[in-house]
Enzyme design. Structure first.
Site, PDB file in Angstrom:
ATOM      1  N   THR A 332      -3.174   7.415  -8.968  1.00  0.00           N
ATOM      2  CA  THR A 332      -2.676   6.110  -8.516  1.00  0.00           C
ATOM      3  C   THR A 332      -3.728   5.309  -7.766  1.00  0.00           C
ATOM      4  OG1 THR A 332      -1.226   5.117  -6.848  1.00  0.00           O
ATOM      5  CG2 THR A 332      -1.685   7.424  -6.579  1.00  0.00           C
ATOM      6  N   TYR A 356       1.192  10.060   0.888  1.00  0.00           N
ATOM      7  CA  TYR A 356       1.300   9.960  -0.577  1.00  0.00           C
ATOM      8  C   TYR A 356      -0.104   9.858  -1.188  1.00  0.00           C
ATOM      9  CZ  TYR A 356       2.114   7.795  -5.136  1.00  0.00           C
ATOM     10  OH  TYR A 356       2.101   7.502  -6.478  1.00  0.00           O
ATOM     11  N   LYS A 360      -2.080  12.553  -3.598  1.00  0.00           N
ATOM     12  CA  LYS A 360      -2.533  12.169  -4.941  1.00  0.00           C
ATOM     13  C   LYS A 360      -4.037  12.422  -5.111  1.00  0.00           C
ATOM     14  CE  LYS A 360       1.090  10.654  -7.241  1.00  0.00           C
ATOM     15  NZ  LYS A 360       1.433  11.065  -8.608  1.00  0.00           N
TER      16      LYS A 360
HETATM   17  O1  F7E Z   1       4.825  -1.636  -1.595  1.00  0.00           O
HETATM   18  C1  F7E Z   1       4.715  -4.236   1.014  1.00  0.00           C
HETATM   19  C2  F7E Z   1       4.273  -2.828   1.334  1.00  0.00           C
HETATM   20  O2  F7E Z   1       6.480   0.217  -1.854  1.00  0.00           O
HETATM   21  C3  F7E Z   1       3.982  -2.663  -2.007  1.00  0.00           C
HETATM   22  C4  F7E Z   1       4.329   3.094  -5.864  1.00  0.00           C
HETATM   23  O3  F7E Z   1       4.787   3.009  -7.184  1.00  0.00           O
HETATM   24  O4  F7E Z   1       2.519   1.647  -6.346  1.00  0.00           O
HETATM   25  C5  F7E Z   1       3.612   1.817  -5.478  1.00  0.00           C
HETATM   26  O5  F7E Z   1       3.205   1.919  -4.127  1.00  0.00           O
HETATM   27  C6  F7E Z   1       3.549  -3.487  -0.836  1.00  0.00           C
HETATM   28  C7  F7E Z   1       3.133  -2.669   0.373  1.00  0.00           C
HETATM   29  O6  F7E Z   1       4.583  -0.055  -3.510  1.00  0.00           O
HETATM   30  C8  F7E Z   1       8.218  -4.376   1.830  1.00  0.00           C
HETATM   31  O7  F7E Z   1       3.937  -2.709   2.702  1.00  0.00           O
HETATM   32  C9  F7E Z   1       6.433  -5.526   2.269  1.00  0.00           C
HETATM   33  O8  F7E Z   1       1.982  -3.218   0.933  1.00  0.00           O
HETATM   34  O9  F7E Z   1       6.425  -1.612  -3.573  1.00  0.00           O
HETATM   35  P1  F7E Z   1       5.691  -0.754  -2.632  1.00  0.00           P
HETATM   36  P2  F7E Z   1       3.186   0.659  -3.159  1.00  0.00           P
HETATM   37  O10 F7E Z   1       3.164   1.134  -1.779  1.00  0.00           O
HETATM   38  O11 F7E Z   1       2.111  -0.271  -3.576  1.00  0.00           O
HETATM   39  C10 F7E Z   1       1.540   2.684  -6.353  1.00  0.00           C
HETATM   40  C11 F7E Z   1       0.528   2.377  -7.407  1.00  0.00           C
HETATM   41  C12 F7E Z   1       2.124   4.030  -6.461  1.00  0.00           C
HETATM   42  O12 F7E Z   1       1.505   4.944  -6.994  1.00  0.00           O
HETATM   43  C13 F7E Z   1       3.394   4.286  -5.714  1.00  0.00           C
HETATM   44  O13 F7E Z   1       4.050   5.433  -6.207  1.00  0.00           O
HETATM   45  O14 F7E Z   1       4.622  -4.275  -0.406  1.00  0.00           O
HETATM   46  N1  F7E Z   1       6.077  -4.513   1.461  1.00  0.00           N
HETATM   47  N2  F7E Z   1       7.745  -5.446   2.527  1.00  0.00           N
HETATM   48  C14 F7E Z   1       7.166  -3.787   1.159  1.00  0.00           C
HETATM   49  N3  F7E Z   1       7.323  -2.715   0.372  1.00  0.00           N
HETATM   50  C15 F7E Z   1       8.553  -2.185   0.234  1.00  0.00           C
HETATM   51  N4  F7E Z   1       8.735  -1.121  -0.551  1.00  0.00           N
HETATM   52  N5  F7E Z   1       9.614  -2.727   0.887  1.00  0.00           N
HETATM   53  C16 F7E Z   1       9.512  -3.813   1.682  1.00  0.00           C
HETATM   54  O15 F7E Z   1      10.478  -4.280   2.279  1.00  0.00           O
END
Ligand code: F7E
Length: 534
Positions: A332, A356, A360
């Site tokens: 990832t 995480y 990975k």
């Molecule tokens: O966060 C910001 C958060 O949880 C993206 C997984 O599939 O992609 C994913 O990981 C961004 C971060 O995905 C909220 O802080 C703001 O900066 O959707 P996410 P991730 O962390 O990028 C990678 C490639 C993987 O491998 C992982 O398995 O968005 N953010 N506010 C938020 N994120 C979430 N979830 N919720 C919020 O309220």
């Protein structure tokens, strides 16, 4: 001793008057030199080495010191020749091993190094000047791709691509020259060999079998559909008793056969691999929500990190000698974390920012290690964020699409998020599973960045999603709360998938704004149906 060397065809030596003196010298030292060399060289070559020692003595008889120093001088000559000989044996053995690797052990190499050398030279003549050059630098001179790139005046990626093409063509030329290859091997193989779809080329006469861990997730389901379309028999591993998501998979992709197993239990993995006898294993199973990994770090390390090791162990144990099981690891972009360069490529250093990410990184290197240690065809797909209507509601873009749908239907007033400033390179999951499959169809395993090259901040995602329901100013609907922030954040990710494009022939087809629009539309339907039901 003689003053000057005579012409003996060996480049000098004593004159005829001194020939008798040399005979005496030889008689005095022959036994000692023979036993000295015998202790240091193999049976087959010690006679040759002794002959070489006296050959040098003959040529340099003019400078041989008087007894008793003559013996020490002769030992010095013998020592140098033995050392040279050892170096050359080592070099030949290494070259032979490298060559066997290049030829993928498709044929037995001749015992005589000279014969082998002439076969290699003949095969090399069939290559183009560019192919010839890259093989010479990478294989015979053992330069790294970066060093070879500096010599050739191109990028390391270009070297890798040229080298892959050259080695495939070399293999075909060598087999053709030596007559060792099968009919198919004699045809010059294309640089990128995508194994034909099932039916065209049976995998040893059977329908190809794939095992997918993480089958209940977004990627598992898309991948299962893709493989079934290609004629694979697909087995999906599910964890836990009566896993509620198993039903979802069975409804969506009924062809998938589900099998119980757990990435935290090696014996269950051995049993699964034993039972399925897969040609390809796609390890998509993980604790994939980054935020959750901070509150359950040990579980994350166990599933997303050690789980990779366990699956590879199961493959190593069941696959045995001449292991034919190919392995895909879902690596990832989170491994890049606090990025060291923009955009990120396969050579960008890792700097993970979450449990995480660190798990990975462990999985990534474990995959690399099993490839290098046991020659398992194991590849890492370094996938950047990818999404679809099947994306889990915990991830930001789906949380947004769903909330926007609910707001537009009057079912929700506010959407509360964390950090709005971060940005991600978003692609379409359907495109990304195609890249996974392509990695396992290559002759050689490798590590590939899979990305679009375009990044979107959370704010921009909000713009797109709200615009899809006709709202230009989303500020009144969005709040922020520290609860959704992470102890350490990954601010900006954008990938460069040049290698995947060049080597795998992979292209992202669907753009993120289209996917997001589709997600909003899909969420409106889902929420409407739910509201009507309730
Ligand atoms: O966060 C910001 C958060 O949880 C993206 C997984 O599939 O992609 C994913 O990981 C961004 C971060 O995905 C909220 O802080 C703001 O900066 O959707 P996410 P991730 O962390 O990028 C990678 C490639 C993987 O491998 C992982 O398995 O968005 N953010 N506010 C938020 N994120 C979430 N979830 N919720 C919020 O309220």
């Amino acid at each position: 001793m003689g003053e000057e060397g005579g012409d003996d065809g060996l480049g000098g030596g004593p004159n005829t008057e001194d020939a008798r003196a040399f005979e005496g010298f030889y008689a005095n030292h022959c036994q000692a030199v023979t036993s000295y060399v015998r202790r240091r060289a193999g049976d087959a070559e010690f006679g040759d080495i002794v002959a070489q020692v006296f050959c040098v003595a003959w040529r340099r008889f003019d400078i041989v010191p008087s007894p008793p120093e003559d013996r020490l001088w002769l030992y010095g000559v013998a020592r140098r020749i033995v050392a040279d000989h050892r170096r050359s044996v080592l070099r030949r053995t290494k070259l032979r091993q490298r060559l066997a690797g290049e030829l993928a052990h498709t044929t037995d190499l001749p015992a005589s190094f000279e014969l082998l050398q002439s076969q290699v030279a003949a095969a090399m003549k069939r290559l183009s000047a560019r192919e010839h050059e890259v093989l010479r630098l990478v294989v015979w001179e053992e330069l790294s791709h970066a060093e070879a790139a500096a010599r050739l005046g191109c990028s390391p990626n270009a070297v890798e691509i040229r080298y892959r093409r050259a080695r495939v063509r070399f293999r075909a030329a060598f087999l053709a020259y030596t007559g060792a290859g099968s009919k198919e091997a004699l045809a010059v193989t294309p640089a990128i060999t995508v194994r034909p779809a099932a039916g065209e080329q049976p995998h040893g006469g059977h329908m190809p079998r794939a095992l997918i861990t993480g089958i209940t997730g977004q990627d598992g389901r898309y991948l299962a559909e893709l493989l079934i379309g290609k004629g694979y028999q697909v087995h999906g591993m599910v964890r836990g008793q009566a896993n509620p998501k198993a039903k979802l998979v069975q409804d969506e992709v009924p062809e998938v056969e589900l099998i119980d197993g757990d990435l935290t239990d090696l014996s269950s993995l051995i049993a699964v691999v034993e039972q399925v006898q897969p040609d390809e294993v796609y390890n998509l199973g993980a604790i994939s929500f980054v935020k959750l990994s901070f509150s359950q770090p040990e579980l994350t390390a166990n599933v997303s990190g050690s789980g990779v090791l366990r699956m590879l162990e199961a493959i190593r144990i069941v696959g045995g000698h001449d292991n034919r099981i190919r392995f895909y690891q879902a690596a990832t972009s989170e491994m890049f974390g606090e990025v060291h360069e923009v955009p990120q490529t396969e050579t960008t250093p890792f700097h993970p920012r979450s449990p995480y990410g660190t798990a990975k990184v462990f999985g990534y290197y474990t995959t690399l290690n099993y490839r290098e240690s046991y020659a398992i065809h194991a590849s890492n797909g370094i996938l950047f964020n990818h999404t679809s209507p099947r994306r889990g509601l915990e991830f930001v873009e789906r949380k947004i699409s769903n909330a926007v749908a609910r707001i537009s239907l009057g079912l929700q007033g506010t959407l509360t998020l964390g950090n709005l400033e971060t940005s991600r390179d978003f692609g379409y999951a359907g495109d990304y599973v195609e890249a996974m499959w392509r990695m396992l169809q290559q002759d050689e395993p490798g590590d590939f960045v899979v990305a679009t090259g375009r990044t979107w901040s959370v704010r921009e995602v909000l713009d797109l999603a709200f615009r899809a329901v006709g709202i230009e100013d989303w500020a009144p609907y969005v709040a922020t709360d520290g609860r959704f922030r992470r102890p350490a954040e990954v601010d900006h990710l954008v990938g460069d998938a040049s290698k995947a494009r060049a080597v795998l022939g992979w292209e992202p087809k669907v753009e993120f704004p289209q996917v997001l629009e589709e997600m909003v539309r899909n969420d409106i339907e889902l929420e409407r149906a739910k509201a009507n039901l309730e």
